[in-house]
Write a protein that holds these residues in place. Structure first.
Motif, PDB file in Angstrom:
ATOM      1  N   ALA A 169     -13.969  -6.006 -12.031  1.00  0.00           N
ATOM      2  CA  ALA A 169     -15.110  -6.450 -12.856  1.00  0.00           C
ATOM      3  C   ALA A 169     -14.573  -7.126 -14.117  1.00  0.00           C
ATOM      4  N   GLU A 170     -15.404  -7.946 -14.747  1.00  0.00           N
ATOM      5  CA  GLU A 170     -14.940  -8.644 -15.944  1.00  0.00           C
ATOM      6  C   GLU A 170     -14.468  -7.623 -16.989  1.00  0.00           C
ATOM      7  N   LYS A 171     -15.224  -6.519 -17.056  1.00  0.00           N
ATOM      8  CA  LYS A 171     -14.774  -5.388 -17.866  1.00  0.00           C
ATOM      9  C   LYS A 171     -14.408  -4.304 -16.857  1.00  0.00           C
ATOM     10  N   PRO A 172     -13.138  -4.303 -16.396  1.00  0.00           N
ATOM     11  CA  PRO A 172     -12.801  -3.446 -15.248  1.00  0.00           C
ATOM     12  C   PRO A 172     -12.885  -1.960 -15.572  1.00  0.00           C
ATOM     13  N   PHE A 173     -13.143  -1.196 -14.556  1.00  0.00           N
ATOM     14  CA  PHE A 173     -13.169   0.259 -14.711  1.00  0.00           C
ATOM     15  C   PHE A 173     -12.754   0.890 -13.391  1.00  0.00           C
ATOM     16  N   SER A 174     -12.375   2.159 -13.477  1.00  0.00           N
ATOM     17  CA  SER A 174     -11.958   2.848 -12.258  1.00  0.00           C
ATOM     18  C   SER A 174     -12.408   4.294 -12.328  1.00  0.00           C
ATOM     19  N   TYR A 175     -12.812   4.819 -11.176  1.00  0.00           N
ATOM     20  CA  TYR A 175     -13.179   6.237 -11.114  1.00  0.00           C
ATOM     21  C   TYR A 175     -12.020   7.072 -10.581  1.00  0.00           C
ATOM     22  N   TRP A 176     -10.946   6.420 -10.167  1.00  0.00           N
ATOM     23  CA  TRP A 176      -9.880   7.121  -9.474  1.00  0.00           C
ATOM     24  C   TRP A 176      -9.024   7.956 -10.417  1.00  0.00           C
ATOM     25  N   GLU A 177      -8.525   9.033  -9.857  1.00  0.00           N
ATOM     26  CA  GLU A 177      -7.522   9.878 -10.501  1.00  0.00           C
ATOM     27  C   GLU A 177      -6.247   9.684  -9.682  1.00  0.00           C
ATOM     28  N   PRO A 178      -5.079  10.079 -10.234  1.00  0.00           N
ATOM     29  CA  PRO A 178      -3.850   9.924  -9.436  1.00  0.00           C
ATOM     30  C   PRO A 178      -3.981  10.567  -8.046  1.00  0.00           C
ATOM     31  N   ALA A 179      -4.648  11.715  -7.971  1.00  0.00           N
ATOM     32  CA  ALA A 179      -4.771  12.392  -6.665  1.00  0.00           C
ATOM     33  C   ALA A 179      -5.648  11.603  -5.684  1.00  0.00           C
ATOM     34  N   THR A 180      -6.561  10.775  -6.214  1.00  0.00           N
ATOM     35  CA  THR A 180      -7.390   9.948  -5.324  1.00  0.00           C
ATOM     36  C   THR A 180      -6.476   8.986  -4.568  1.00  0.00           C
ATOM     37  N   LEU A 181      -5.569   8.378  -5.341  1.00  0.00           N
ATOM     38  CA  LEU A 181      -4.660   7.402  -4.752  1.00  0.00           C
ATOM     39  C   LEU A 181      -3.688   8.077  -3.764  1.00  0.00           C
ATOM     40  N   ASP A 182      -3.216   9.279  -4.131  1.00  0.00           N
ATOM     41  CA  ASP A 182      -2.333  10.028  -3.208  1.00  0.00           C
ATOM     42  C   ASP A 182      -3.021  10.221  -1.864  1.00  0.00           C
ATOM     43  N   LEU A 183      -4.279  10.666  -1.935  1.00  0.00           N
ATOM     44  CA  LEU A 183      -5.014  10.915  -0.690  1.00  0.00           C
ATOM     45  C   LEU A 183      -5.215   9.608   0.086  1.00  0.00           C
ATOM     46  N   LEU A 184      -5.612   8.561  -0.635  1.00  0.00           N
ATOM     47  CA  LEU A 184      -5.866   7.282   0.050  1.00  0.00           C
ATOM     48  C   LEU A 184      -4.591   6.759   0.705  1.00  0.00           C
ATOM     49  N   GLN A 185      -3.460   6.929   0.011  1.00  0.00           N
ATOM     50  CA  GLN A 185      -2.192   6.478   0.605  1.00  0.00           C
ATOM     51  C   GLN A 185      -1.860   7.308   1.842  1.00  0.00           C
ATOM     52  N   GLY A 186      -2.132   8.613   1.745  1.00  0.00           N
ATOM     53  CA  GLY A 186      -1.913   9.495   2.899  1.00  0.00           C
ATOM     54  C   GLY A 186      -2.743   9.032   4.091  1.00  0.00           C
ATOM     55  N   PHE A 187      -4.003   8.747   3.850  1.00  0.00           N
ATOM     56  CA  PHE A 187      -4.869   8.311   4.950  1.00  0.00           C
ATOM     57  C   PHE A 187      -4.466   6.926   5.450  1.00  0.00           C
ATOM     58  N   ALA A 188      -4.018   6.053   4.543  1.00  0.00           N
ATOM     59  CA  ALA A 188      -3.590   4.716   4.974  1.00  0.00           C
ATOM     60  C   ALA A 188      -2.408   4.848   5.934  1.00  0.00           C
ATOM     61  N   GLY A 189      -1.523   5.815   5.652  1.00  0.00           N
ATOM     62  CA  GLY A 189      -0.385   6.063   6.538  1.00  0.00           C
ATOM     63  C   GLY A 189      -0.849   6.496   7.922  1.00  0.00           C
ATOM     64  N   ILE A 190      -1.855   7.360   7.948  1.00  0.00           N
ATOM     65  CA  ILE A 190      -2.407   7.826   9.236  1.00  0.00           C
ATOM     66  C   ILE A 190      -3.001   6.636   9.987  1.00  0.00           C
ATOM     67  N   PHE A 191      -3.718   5.829   9.247  1.00  0.00           N
ATOM     68  CA  PHE A 191      -4.396   4.662   9.811  1.00  0.00           C
ATOM     69  C   PHE A 191      -3.361   3.720  10.455  1.00  0.00           C
ATOM     70  N   GLU A 192      -2.267   3.516   9.718  1.00  0.00           N
ATOM     71  CA  GLU A 192      -1.228   2.606  10.197  1.00  0.00           C
ATOM     72  C   GLU A 192      -0.544   3.151  11.449  1.00  0.00           C
ATOM     73  N   ALA A 193      -0.298   4.488  11.432  1.00  0.00           N
ATOM     74  CA  ALA A 193       0.423   5.089  12.557  1.00  0.00           C
ATOM     75  C   ALA A 193      -0.445   5.116  13.815  1.00  0.00           C
ATOM     76  N   ASP A 194      -1.697   5.496  13.649  1.00  0.00           N
ATOM     77  CA  ASP A 194      -2.565   5.601  14.821  1.00  0.00           C
ATOM     78  C   ASP A 194      -4.014   5.447  14.364  1.00  0.00           C
ATOM     79  N   GLU A 195      -4.539   4.252  14.575  1.00  0.00           N
ATOM     80  CA  GLU A 195      -5.874   3.917  14.109  1.00  0.00           C
ATOM     81  C   GLU A 195      -6.919   4.910  14.628  1.00  0.00           C
ATOM     82  N   ALA A 196      -6.717   5.380  15.858  1.00  0.00           N
ATOM     83  CA  ALA A 196      -7.703   6.247  16.489  1.00  0.00           C
ATOM     84  C   ALA A 196      -7.835   7.578  15.764  1.00  0.00           C
ATOM     85  N   GLU A 197      -6.830   7.918  14.960  1.00  0.00           N
ATOM     86  CA  GLU A 197      -6.847   9.213  14.276  1.00  0.00           C
ATOM     87  C   GLU A 197      -7.636   9.204  12.985  1.00  0.00           C
TER      88      GLU A 197
END
Ligand code: PMV
Length: 378
Positions: free
Chosen positions: A290-318
């Motif tokens: 956004a022009e005035k950017p903002f974020s709701y994320w906490e470091p743990a949000t990103l940890d979880l998202l990265q974890g799930f992205a790894g799962i997604f990459e390894a096996d989409e069906a999972e």
């Protein structure tokens, strides 16, 4: 008229959108830029009670029409661990204005469904609201959706004549909860999706349940933080329009919405998961750019998202169905028999994440309308 009840207790669940309502075409009526689809929850909900105290006179001696107030206490019938919402003055004003709006609209609305419009709570009485949530407020579990749905329903119920007549029409005529949902939308847009379930599509002014062919599901909220969000959703609806990603957003959301209804109908969980993943990233990318950017994320949000992205990459069906609301917490929807394995996996891999568990629900419902022996001021 003989007073039949003076305390009206209802509960309304939260709902979590997989295609999001983000951006308004009309911020008075809360009309969305694009259609959205959500899943209604069951136990993550708001209990709201209206206590009607009769015959208050205004300073000028005339009846004080539409007199509404809020008491920061849980309703007597709410579960023991429910939390009373914290309301600042702007939040309180929004709630009171909405109660008055519902009281103003109730006579015509009730009459149009064959209900007594000159009911107990009409005109002169004072309405006192108590409410409590079964989950943390303002942390991306859509407390405004459940709160405004519950406040709308309880207030409208308190305006009617015989509460059992109201109950009959509410449970038998699906157009009645839909009309209440339209009214609720004026208080908080996303609350209009909390009156039906489990899957609800909101298009323009109308929200209604849609068909899905899915196995029994569970909804896990991976709670990263319970702190209050720094940017309100009303503010987010405005700010995202300044993002360079706003261009084309409405078309992309509409395309995703069509694909999601089809995937729900076909029971294609893998497609539902893919669509929910891109939509959640798109909404949060709008926030981040956004022009005035903002974020709701906490470091743990990103940890979880990265974890799930790894799962997604390894096996989409999972990949389970994942989304985020306007908050740091992650919502995971999976077949019921996979809920325990997911909880163990999350506990084993991520520290400090608590998990709330829920399931798909059917929407806001009436609990009780009772008469107290003596009604007094709180
Ligand atoms: O109803 P509002 O104005 O609080 O908007 C909420 C919008 C999101 O929760 C972020 C997305 C949605 O569709 O529920």
């Amino acid at each position: 008229m003989r007073r039949i009840a003076d305390r009206f207790l209802v509960r309304a669940p939260s709902n979590i959108a997989l295609v999001k309502y983000m951006g308004k075409t009309d911020s008075v009526l809360n009309l969305p830029e694009n259609g959205s689809i959500s899943m209604t929850l069951e136990d993550l909900c708001t209990y709201a009670e209206i206590q009607v105290v009769p015959e208050i006179q205004g300073k000028d001696g005339k009846p004080a029409i539409g007199f509404c107030s809020w008491v920061p206490e849980a309703p007597a019938g709410a579960p023991p661990l429910s939390r009373v919402p914290r309301l600042d003055s702007a939040g309180l004003e929004k709630v009171i204005r909405h109660m008055e709006r519902v009281r103003g609209a109730a006579p015509d609305l009730l009459e149009s469904f064959g209900l007594d419009p000159g009911g107990l709570g009409s005109g002169r009485d004072r309405f006192i609201l108590r409410s409590a949530n079964t989950f943390p407020q303002s942390s991306g579990i859509a407390s405004s959706a459940s709160s405004f749905a519950a406040i709308t329903l309880a207030t409208a119920w308190a305006c009617g004549g015989d509460p059992e007549d109201f109950r009959k029409v509410y449970t038998k005529n699906p157009e009645f909860p839909r009309a209440l949902a339209e009214l609720s939308r004026r208080g908080s847009g996303s609350s209009c999706r909390s009156f039906e379930g489990p899957w609800v599509a909101w298009e323009g002014g109308r929200a209604r349940a849609i068909d899905a062919t899915l196995p029994p599901l569970r909804h896990l909220v991976l709670v990263v933080s319970e702190s209050t969000k720094r940017v309100s959703s009303s503010e987010a609806h405005l700010r995202i329009k300044g993002s360079p990603l706003w261009r084309g957003r409405v078309d992309r959301a509409e395309t995703r919405k069509r694909a999601l209804s089809e995937a729900l109908l076909q029971g294609d969980l893998r497609m539902v998961a893919k669509l929910a993943w891109s939509e959640a990233w798109e909404m949060h990318s709008l926030f981040h750019t956004a022009e005035k950017p903002f974020s709701y994320w906490e470091p743990a949000t990103l940890d979880l998202l990265q974890g799930f992205a790894g799962i997604f990459e390894a096996d989409e069906a999972e990949l389970p169905i994942l989304t985020l609301d306007a908050g740091p917490n992650i919502h995971l929807i999976c077949p019921a028999d996979q809920a325990e394995p997911w909880k163990s996996r999350i506990n084993a891999n991520f520290k400090g994440i608590s998990v709330l568990e829920d399931r798909p629900g059917i929407g806001a419902r009436l609990i009780s309308a009772v008469q107290e022996a003596q009604v007094g001021w709180p």
